[in-house]
Design an enzyme around this catalytic site. Structure first.
Site, mmCIF file in Angstrom:
data_model
loop_
_atom_site.group_PDB
_atom_site.id
_atom_site.type_symbol
_atom_site.label_atom_id
_atom_site.label_comp_id
_atom_site.label_asym_id
_atom_site.label_seq_id
_atom_site.Cartn_x
_atom_site.Cartn_y
_atom_site.Cartn_z
ATOM 1 N N HIS A 1 -69.421 -50.631 -37.563
ATOM 2 C CA HIS A 1 -69.009 -51.437 -37.539
ATOM 3 C C HIS A 1 -69.316 -52.635 -38.391
ATOM 4 O O HIS A 1 -71.471 -52.121 -38.487
ATOM 5 C CB HIS A 1 -70.837 -52.241 -36.098
ATOM 6 N N HIS B 1 -63.439 -61.179 -25.706
ATOM 7 C CA HIS B 1 -62.317 -61.139 -25.952
ATOM 8 C C HIS B 1 -61.123 -61.387 -24.252
ATOM 9 O O HIS B 1 -62.052 -61.743 -23.159
ATOM 10 C CB HIS B 1 -62.197 -59.711 -26.056
#
Length: 421
Positions: free
Chosen positions: A166, A101
């Protein structure tokens, strides 16, 4: 009914006779104050924390701003325990597990660290800086594990974060703080490539799915990498849909995580009796709809309640765009076969998420309420709507007169699970 969109609420107008149900987690409100919950969890590690020695360097790994974890609450309490054990604040660092990220802003660092900001250094992991990385071993499947040098050189490593579903690692939290959290880009890519079956055109591994750890090859790679680091312990929270800490698990990095995963699954899986023609899904507002990559979770979970060919209305503001500069580029592939072939030859984590999104865009009809440009939404195979009312009008035109519907106000949190398998 009002649904979250970014920082605001949007009213949903749905005929009540069309509604099969509102899909919400069975999680009760937090029974105690968050400080009490965190304190009780840390009590389980009291003997271990007391073994820390003055002068030891401690690295505390925590999540970035895209995943609210309650870090502004638990990090000060954790540091307080460490100080009581003799560790000086100047010997501590907070390492933000960015994975691949973007870097965090100063304002975001303040939100992550809470009252610790300015007292304890907070450093962003950089997956592309070889000077900050160290090779520590190779997994049984041949993945070279290279991670942030700080966790290798520290005397003590503590992993913190939150447990949730997830879509291909089974659950977040625990071992995920190491891989992909503080791993090199190549290590992240190699471990996530395990989501695909061996062999061209064979698609995704059926065990690499939401809520499953058993035999999950992506989870397996993460566990092996975490074992190489050997963290001293983890502190993971479980959050209620309104983002309050409702439980916390601390202890051995694998055992405490698995205990937390069982707790989460019992409360955030929703028994599904039948699928519907329409599913209206909100990610749950900011930060769960901060970008497309984060919003994909709600799309994935919500699709489990939808008939093939059905319509999904997804509320995802995506104020931060796609979440990664390369994500949108993958949609130059409009068909799944060439997309998968390119993914196998030039694997990217963002490409895997884009591939999963396109799979759903072709299996269902998805109307996206978003701040994204309409032409880019169409390129991803979805229909754009400026407002929820506009999206519902579009959906009605696509649906049969006697359509059935579910509403999922916290789509990034709850997983519909069929009970009639």
């Amino acid at each position: 009914m009002d649904l979250h969109y970014g920082d605001i609420l949007l009213p949903l107008n749905l005929p009540p006779e069309r509604l099969l149900g509102v899909i919400r987690p069975a999680a009760p409100a937090a029974p105690e104050e968050p400080e009490t919950i965190i304190g009780a969890a840390l009590d389980h590690c009291a003997a271990l924390i007391s073994s820390f020695k003055a002068g030891e360097r401690v690295v505390i790994v925590t999540s970035d701003i895209t995943r609210y974890t309650g870090s502004d609450i638990y990090l000060p309490l954790l540091v307080e325990r460490l100080v009581a054990a003799g560790i000086r604040e100047r010997d501590m660092e907070i390492l933000v597990a960015l994975g691949i990220h973007r870097k965090q802003t100063e304002h975001e660092h303040k939100k992550i660290a809470g009252p610790l900001h300015g007292r304890i250094p907070i450093i962003d992991h950089d997956c592309d800086n070889p000077g900050e990385l160290a090779f520590i071993g190779r997994t049984a499947n041949g993945i070279d594990v290279t991670v942030n040098r700080r966790v290798v050189e520290a005397d003590r490593v503590i992993l913190t974060g939150t447990i949730g579903f997830h879509y291909f690692a089974g659950f977040g939290g625990g071992r995920k703080s190491i891989l992909p959290g503080v791993a090199a880009r190549a290590t992240c890519m190699a471990s996530h490539f395990a989501v695909l079956n061996p062999g061209e055109g064979t698609g995704k591994n059926p065990l690499a799915v939401t809520g499953n750890l058993e035999g999950n090859p992506v989870h397996g790679a993460m566990v092996e990498a975490c074992a190489m680091v050997e963290p001293d312990f983890i502190l993971n929270t479980v959050l209620s849909p309104d983002k309050r800490i409702m439980a916390a698990f601390a202890g051995h990095w694998r055992e405490a995580h698995e205990e937390g995963c069982r707790y989460y699954a019992e409360r955030f899986a929703w028994p599904l009796q039948e699928k519907a023609d329409l599913v209206v899904v909100s990610c749950g507002g900011f930060p769960k709809d901060i970008n497309v990559i984060q919003s994909h979770k709600a799309m994935e979970y919500g699709s489990q309640a939808l008939k093939e060919g059905g319509v999904m209305v997804l509320l995802a503001q995506c104020r931060d765009g796609y979440g990664n500069a390369t994500f949108f580029d993958w949609f130059r592939f409009r068909e799944l076969a060439p997309f998968e072939a390119r993914l196998r030859s030039h694997y990217e984590i963002n490409g895997q998420t884009a591939y999963s999104l396109l799979q759903k865009a072709q299996k269902f009809r998805i109307i996206l309420v978003s701040d994204l440009p309409p032409e880019e939404v169409r390129t991803m195979g979805m229909t754009h709507a400026r407002t929820l009312d506009e999206a519902m009008a579009q959906a009605t035109e696509l649906l049969p007169a006697d359509y059935t519907a579910y509403v999922i106000p916290e789509g990034g949190t709850v997983l519909p699970v069929a009970t009639n398998k």
